[in-house]
Design an enzyme around this catalytic site. Structure first.
Site, PDB file in Angstrom:
ATOM      1  N   LEU A  10       0.831  -1.205   0.000  1.00 52.35           N
ATOM      2  CA  LEU A  10       0.000   0.000   0.000  1.00 52.35           C
ATOM      3  C   LEU A  10       0.870   1.261   0.000  1.00 52.35           C
ATOM      4  CD1 LEU A  10      -2.872  -0.894   2.484  1.00 52.35           C
ATOM      5  CD2 LEU A  10      -2.552  -1.549   0.091  1.00 52.35           C
ATOM      6  N   ALA A  11       0.667   2.073  -1.031  1.00 48.86           N
ATOM      7  CA  ALA A  11       1.503   3.270  -1.168  1.00 48.86           C
ATOM      8  C   ALA A  11       0.710   4.430  -1.737  1.00 48.86           C
ATOM      9  CB  ALA A  11       2.687   2.948  -2.078  1.00 48.86           C
ATOM     10  N   ALA A  12      -0.588   4.430  -1.497  1.00 46.72           N
ATOM     11  CA  ALA A  12      -1.424   5.440  -2.145  1.00 46.72           C
ATOM     12  C   ALA A  12      -1.611   6.698  -1.298  1.00 46.72           C
ATOM     13  CB  ALA A  12      -2.787   4.836  -2.459  1.00 46.72           C
ATOM     14  N   ARG A  17       0.870  14.216   7.148  1.00 47.38           N
ATOM     15  CA  ARG A  17       1.707  14.561   8.301  1.00 47.38           C
ATOM     16  C   ARG A  17       3.145  14.924   7.916  1.00 47.38           C
ATOM     17  NH1 ARG A  17      -0.383   9.233  11.380  1.00 47.38           N
ATOM     18  NH2 ARG A  17      -0.768   8.674   9.214  1.00 47.38           N
ATOM     19  N   LYS A  24       4.896  10.668   0.117  1.00 47.03           N
ATOM     20  CA  LYS A  24       5.703  10.171   1.244  1.00 47.03           C
ATOM     21  C   LYS A  24       6.659   9.049   0.860  1.00 47.03           C
ATOM     22  CE  LYS A  24       3.500   7.804   4.546  1.00 47.03           C
ATOM     23  NZ  LYS A  24       2.709   7.666   5.781  1.00 47.03           N
ATOM     24  N   GLY A  79      -8.993   4.751   2.536  1.00 45.60           N
ATOM     25  CA  GLY A  79      -8.496   3.939   3.651  1.00 45.60           C
ATOM     26  C   GLY A  79      -7.798   2.674   3.187  1.00 45.60           C
ATOM     27  N   THR A  80      -7.144   2.021   4.143  1.00 45.76           N
ATOM     28  CA  THR A  80      -6.301   0.869   3.795  1.00 45.76           C
ATOM     29  C   THR A  80      -7.116  -0.336   3.290  1.00 45.76           C
ATOM     30  OG1 THR A  80      -6.216   0.504   6.196  1.00 45.76           O
ATOM     31  CG2 THR A  80      -4.260   1.402   5.174  1.00 45.76           C
ATOM     32  N   ASN A 229       5.510   8.386   9.307  1.00 45.78           N
ATOM     33  CA  ASN A 229       4.381   9.283   9.091  1.00 45.78           C
ATOM     34  C   ASN A 229       4.799  10.746   9.108  1.00 45.78           C
ATOM     35  OD1 ASN A 229       2.551   7.130   8.970  1.00 45.78           O
ATOM     36  ND2 ASN A 229       2.376   7.092  11.193  1.00 45.78           N
TER      37      ASN A 229
HETATM   38  C1  UD1 Z   1      -1.661   2.042   9.924  1.00 45.60           C
HETATM   39  C2  UD1 Z   1      -2.603   1.040  10.631  1.00 45.60           C
HETATM   40  C3  UD1 Z   1      -2.211   0.961  12.100  1.00 45.60           C
HETATM   41  C4  UD1 Z   1      -0.765   0.550  12.240  1.00 45.60           C
HETATM   42  C5  UD1 Z   1       0.162   1.463  11.440  1.00 45.60           C
HETATM   43  C6  UD1 Z   1       1.548   0.845  11.373  1.00 45.60           C
HETATM   44  C7  UD1 Z   1      -4.731   1.117   9.419  1.00 45.60           C
HETATM   45  C8  UD1 Z   1      -6.122   1.621   9.454  1.00 45.60           C
HETATM   46  N1  UD1 Z   1      -3.944   1.481  10.461  1.00 45.60           N
HETATM   47  O1  UD1 Z   1      -1.885   3.314  10.484  1.00 45.60           O
HETATM   48  O2  UD1 Z   1      -3.042   0.032  12.771  1.00 45.60           O
HETATM   49  O3  UD1 Z   1      -0.394   0.548  13.596  1.00 45.60           O
HETATM   50  O4  UD1 Z   1      -0.311   1.606  10.085  1.00 45.60           O
HETATM   51  O5  UD1 Z   1       2.456   1.692  10.749  1.00 45.60           O
HETATM   52  O6  UD1 Z   1      -4.362   0.414   8.502  1.00 45.60           O
HETATM   53  N2  UD1 Z   1      -2.741   3.944   2.255  1.00 45.60           N
HETATM   54  C9  UD1 Z   1      -3.304   3.725   1.005  1.00 45.60           C
HETATM   55  N3  UD1 Z   1      -4.573   4.175   0.796  1.00 45.60           N
HETATM   56  C10 UD1 Z   1      -5.316   4.817   1.722  1.00 45.60           C
HETATM   57  C11 UD1 Z   1      -4.736   5.029   3.004  1.00 45.60           C
HETATM   58  C12 UD1 Z   1      -3.440   4.580   3.231  1.00 45.60           C
HETATM   59  O7  UD1 Z   1      -2.688   3.131   0.147  1.00 45.60           O
HETATM   60  O8  UD1 Z   1      -6.473   5.177   1.431  1.00 45.60           O
HETATM   61  C13 UD1 Z   1      -1.352   3.482   2.491  1.00 45.60           C
HETATM   62  C14 UD1 Z   1      -0.383   4.581   2.877  1.00 45.60           C
HETATM   63  O9  UD1 Z   1       0.268   5.086   1.724  1.00 45.60           O
HETATM   64  C15 UD1 Z   1       0.573   3.864   3.812  1.00 45.60           C
HETATM   65  C16 UD1 Z   1      -0.257   2.747   4.395  1.00 45.60           C
HETATM   66  O10 UD1 Z   1      -1.377   2.583   3.574  1.00 45.60           O
HETATM   67  O11 UD1 Z   1       1.676   3.319   3.107  1.00 45.60           O
HETATM   68  C17 UD1 Z   1      -0.694   3.022   5.833  1.00 45.60           C
HETATM   69  O12 UD1 Z   1      -1.456   4.207   5.883  1.00 45.60           O
HETATM   70  P1  UD1 Z   1      -1.221   5.298   7.026  1.00 45.60           P
HETATM   71  O13 UD1 Z   1      -2.197   6.419   6.800  1.00 45.60           O
HETATM   72  O14 UD1 Z   1       0.201   5.641   7.137  1.00 45.60           O
HETATM   73  O15 UD1 Z   1      -1.714   4.472   8.310  1.00 45.60           O
HETATM   74  P2  UD1 Z   1      -1.340   4.693   9.815  1.00 45.60           P
HETATM   75  O16 UD1 Z   1      -2.156   5.784  10.376  1.00 45.60           O
HETATM   76  O17 UD1 Z   1       0.132   4.777   9.964  1.00 45.60           O
HETATM   77 CA    CA Z   2       1.873   4.843   8.492  1.00 41.99          CA
END
Ligand code: UD1
Ligand code: CA
Length: 418
Positions: A10-12, A17, A24, A79-80, A229
């Site tokens: 996941l890298a979207a 922050r 990022k 979201g993820t 982050n």
């Molecule tokens: C996430 C986890 C959290 C964990 C932490 C570990 C979720 C909801 N939370 O939180 O439980 O402790 O990582 O580092 O998963 N991304 C997408 N699309 C989206 C949103 C995010 O591809 O719509 C990607 C981001 O680019 C990133 C990753 O998913 O590489 C994680 O997203 P991020 O927003 O950094 O999650 P955290 O708040 O760190």
């Molecule tokens: Ca993260």
């Protein structure tokens, strides 16, 4: 075991922050984009079936991805869980284990992933999580366990109550799933949380309620769990990665006087019995041979190659230059776009004037030449074999200095020919 594994990276995300115009995952750690650590880790494990989910500024990220990586685009960053959903159509014909990795998690190690996958497969789990114990777990999702200590969910920090915030076991974000169970769980994920996002982490409670087998292993090294982050996380990751790079070089026979002040790019090759003195900055694409002395206070930039037994140091910058064996450049100066032979002496304060305002030009210094202190070499220019320049000479461009001759003055003139 790995034949039956697909990976979704996941890298979207937008990296709010980081407060950056650059996505990022393109930010560098030890001169290497964050995302490369994760994509190469998967490649090193021999897993071929990989999908990277891109979204925010995806054209930019695409440009730096290694060829052959499959990409899914997440149109809206919901979201993820939504990101994983976007990747699944690309794994349509695949059956087996889906490993989810986050591209902002660059310190993860190969051995840990191997351990996680083998635990998952051996125990026929539906989901296996990589967790970690953190003294200060702020910012991470917390692992919820039932009275039998089985994992029953994950709560994000923003949604956690005070009791849950005290939990020290965190979700690293790295989870392997049985693919069918993942698809099943994703159907039930809702966005009824603080961030109004579809959380992948919710699949854990969903699967628990549906009687799935969920297990976990703990990361031995909590640094592996570091998610980037913020700029502060980036600096932390830089330090840890630098330590790993320097340890690896020392294992291979390189002396590093002070690893805390040796800033060496990921992938730098250094030969045995070379000594790196303090306050050395080595950027990407630099090669250093055996028995060299590098630093203190040196900046080696891209395209620099020092062959064996070179001594370079004390306030020197070198870029796009090849320096052959036994040459010394021991005191301050600038060597750019140069081809320097073997057993050359570069005097203190030597400067290659390589840039004429438009183009970068090449300086050639042949074997055994002696460049006097404070010489300026205006490129393009060639200094012949065993030739000498007097202290303070300014050798003008195209005024090549013949083999074994001596030039001096401003502009430098021939004063003697052997
Ligand atoms: C996430 C986890 C959290 C964990 C932490 C570990 C979720 C909801 N939370 O939180 O439980 O402790 O990582 O580092 O998963 N991304 C997408 N699309 C989206 C949103 C995010 O591809 O719509 C990607 C981001 O680019 C990133 C990753 O998913 O590489 C994680 O997203 P991020 O927003 O950094 O999650 P955290 O708040 O760190
Ligand atoms: Ca993260």
């Amino acid at each position: 075991m790995l034949n039956n594994v697909s990976v979704i990276i996941l890298a979207a995300g937008k990296s709010t922050r980081m407060k950056s115009a650059i996505p990022k995952v393109m930010h560098s750690i030890c001169a290497r984009p964050m995302i490369d650590y994760v994509t190469d880790l998967v490649k090193d494990l021999g897993i071929k079936n990989t999908v990277v989910v891109l979204g925010h500024e995806h054209q930019q990220v695409k440009k730096i991805l290694k060829p052959g990586i499959r990409i899914a685009i997440q149109k809206r960053l919901l979201g993820t869980a939504d990101a994983v959903r976007e990747a699944l159509p690309l794994l349509k014909n695949f059956k087996g284990t889906v490993l989810v990795l986050y591209a902002d998690n660059p310190l993860l190690k190969k051995e840990t992933i191997k351990k996680l996958l083998s635990h998952h497969v051996k125990n026929s789990c539906d989901a296996t999580l990589l967790t970690a114990e953190m003294i200060k777990p702020a910012g991470y999702g917390r692992i919820l366990r039932n009275k039998y200590s089985s994992i029953c969910g994950i709560v994000e920090e923003k949604d956690a109550d005070d009791f849950q915030k005290d939990i020290k076991e965190i979700n690293t974000g790295i989870i392997c799933f049985n693919k069918d169970r993942l698809i099943e769980a994703l159907k039930y994920v809702r966005s009824d949380n603080r961030k109004k996002e579809y959380y992948l982490t919710d699949t854990v409670a969903i699967l628990y309620k549906r009687g799935a087998l969920i297990d976990s292993i703990k990361a031995d090294d909590i640094n592996e769990a570091l998610g980037i982050n913020s700029r502060s996380d980036l600096a932390k990751a830089y330090k840890i990665m630098q330590r790993r790079i320097n340890e690896e070089l020392m294992r291979k026979g390189v002396t590093i006087i002070d690893p805390e002040t040796a800033f060496i790019a990921y992938g730098t090759k250094v030969g045995p019995d070379t000594t790196i003195f303090p306050f050395t900055v080595i950027e990407r694409d630099v090669k250093i041979g055996a028995r060299c002395q590098v630093g203190p206070f040196i900046h080696l930039r891209e395209g620099t190659c020092l062959e064996n037994d070179v001594r370079a140091g004390n306030f020197l910058e070198i870029v796009r230059s090849r320096i052959k064996q036994k040459t010394t450049a021991r005191h301050f100066g600038y060597l750019g776009d140069s081809r320097i032979g073997s057993a050359v002496n570069i005097g203190a304060g030597t400067v290659t004037a390589n840039f004429d305002g438009k183009n970068k030009n090449v300086t050639v210094i042949k074997d055994k030449a002696f460049i006097g202190s404070d010489t300026v070499l205006v490129a393009p220019v060639t200094i012949g074999k065993s030739a000498k320049t007097g202290a303070g000479s300014v050798v003008l461009k195209h005024r090549n200095v013949p083999e074994s001759s001596v030039v001096a003055g401003v502009p430098a003139r021939l004063i003697k020919e052997d």
